[in-house]
Design a protein around this motif. Structure first.
Motif, short mmCIF file in Angstrom:
data_model
loop_
_atom_site.label_atom_id
_atom_site.label_comp_id
_atom_site.label_asym_id
_atom_site.label_seq_id
_atom_site.Cartn_x
_atom_site.Cartn_y
_atom_site.Cartn_z
N LEU A 89 0.82 -1.21 0.00
CA LEU A 89 0.00 0.00 0.00
C LEU A 89 0.85 1.26 0.00
N VAL A 90 1.87 1.33 0.87
CA VAL A 90 2.67 2.56 0.93
C VAL A 90 3.51 2.73 -0.33
N LEU A 91 3.95 1.61 -0.92
CA LEU A 91 4.67 1.70 -2.19
C LEU A 91 3.74 2.25 -3.27
N TYR A 92 2.51 1.76 -3.29
CA TYR A 92 1.52 2.22 -4.26
C TYR A 92 1.21 3.70 -4.07
N LEU A 93 1.07 4.13 -2.81
CA LEU A 93 0.75 5.53 -2.53
C LEU A 93 1.86 6.46 -3.03
N LEU A 94 3.09 6.02 -2.89
CA LEU A 94 4.18 6.88 -3.37
C LEU A 94 4.18 6.92 -4.90
#
Length: 272
Positions: A89-94
């Motif tokens: 999720l955090v990789l996707y958000l970035l």
């Protein structure tokens, strides 16, 4: 300390909404992952203190989930895969905001020699420190007996435990260090120019790291707080999270696969 994050993206109204958005984003990510774990760990510690002395209790990190081999394997595998969703999720958000997290956070293989050297050094340093804190905590009655794993020994046990070690290392270092530091600088731009503010960020991240280990007692909570301070400082110093992931993976892999052997090697058999 050198900056590892470019200036924050400003919204059309000058940035206020953008900072609020990032604050909500961090809150949601933590509530779905390690912030949630911290809340439960504090409650578990309170419950333990109400039942019996910590020295008379134990905590299992990686627990067998079923007596049936197929279902135990399935649960273990799914636990690791689903636990990695917040990392995804955090990789996707970035990526969603136009950044490349692998290059920005140093989560890549561009410097394998340097990353492994630093990671191995941290593994030795933190590993020895962990043994000292654990022995002291057990002696003072502030730490439960830790059982890293009680997974039944099958042909797949070692690979699954190594996957669990990778899961813990990615979840904690990517979210608690790389992602949290990135978003904190977007929420509070003054972090780019204030050393005191950066140390406050390091301490806040380390305190949360310690909090979600409190189910093991006060000793591991303190030990992980210190580990968080060291890891946070090194990330700000070198701008790469990969050495932290390597060190954490080596620590957990050793604990899962060889904890009794390590204690025996250092003459700490009484802690088993």
């Amino acid at each position: 300390m050198t900056s590892t994050t470019p200036p924050s993206h400003l919204s059309a109204d000058g940035g206020a909404v953008s900072r609020r958005f990032y604050a909500w984003e961090v809150g949601i990510v933590l509530a779905l992952s390690l912030g949630r774990s911290a809340v439960y760990a504090v409650l578990q510690l309170a419950e333990r203190l109400s039942i019996a002395p910590l020295s008379e209790q134990s905590a299992t990190v990686q627990r067998s989930r079923s007596r049936a081999e197929f279902f135990d394997f399935s649960y273990q595998l799914l636990d690791s895969l689903f636990a990695l969703v917040p990392v995804t999720l955090v990789l996707y958000l970035l990526f969603l905001h136009g950044g490349n997290p692998f290059r920005r956070w140093g989560l890549d293989f561009r410097r394998p020699g340097r990353d492994w050297a630093l990671g191995a050094g941290l593994f030795v340093l933190i590993g020895l420190g962990t043994l000292v804190v654990y022995a002291a905590g057990r002696g003072l009655g502030l730490t439960v007996q830790i059982v890293p794993s009680d997974v039944t020994e099958y042909w797949w046990s070692a690979p699954v435990l190594l996957l669990a070690a990778l899961r813990h290392s990615l979840l904690e270092e990517v979210i608690m260090v790389a992602y949290l530091f990135d978003r904190a600088r977007r929420i509070w731009p003054q972090l780019a120019t204030s050393t005191a503010a950066l140390w406050l960020l390091i301490l806040a991240s380390a305190a949360l790291r310690g909090a979600y280990h409190l189910y093991q007692g006060f000793g591991p909570g303190f030990g992980n707080l210190v580990m968080g301070v060291i890891f946070g400082w090194l990330y700000l110093r070198y701008g790469r999270v990969m050495p932290l992931v390597i060190a954490h993976f080596l620590l957990d892999a050793t604990a899962f696969l060889a904890f009794p052997l390590v204690l025996t090697s250092f003459g700490l058999d009484s802690l088993l």
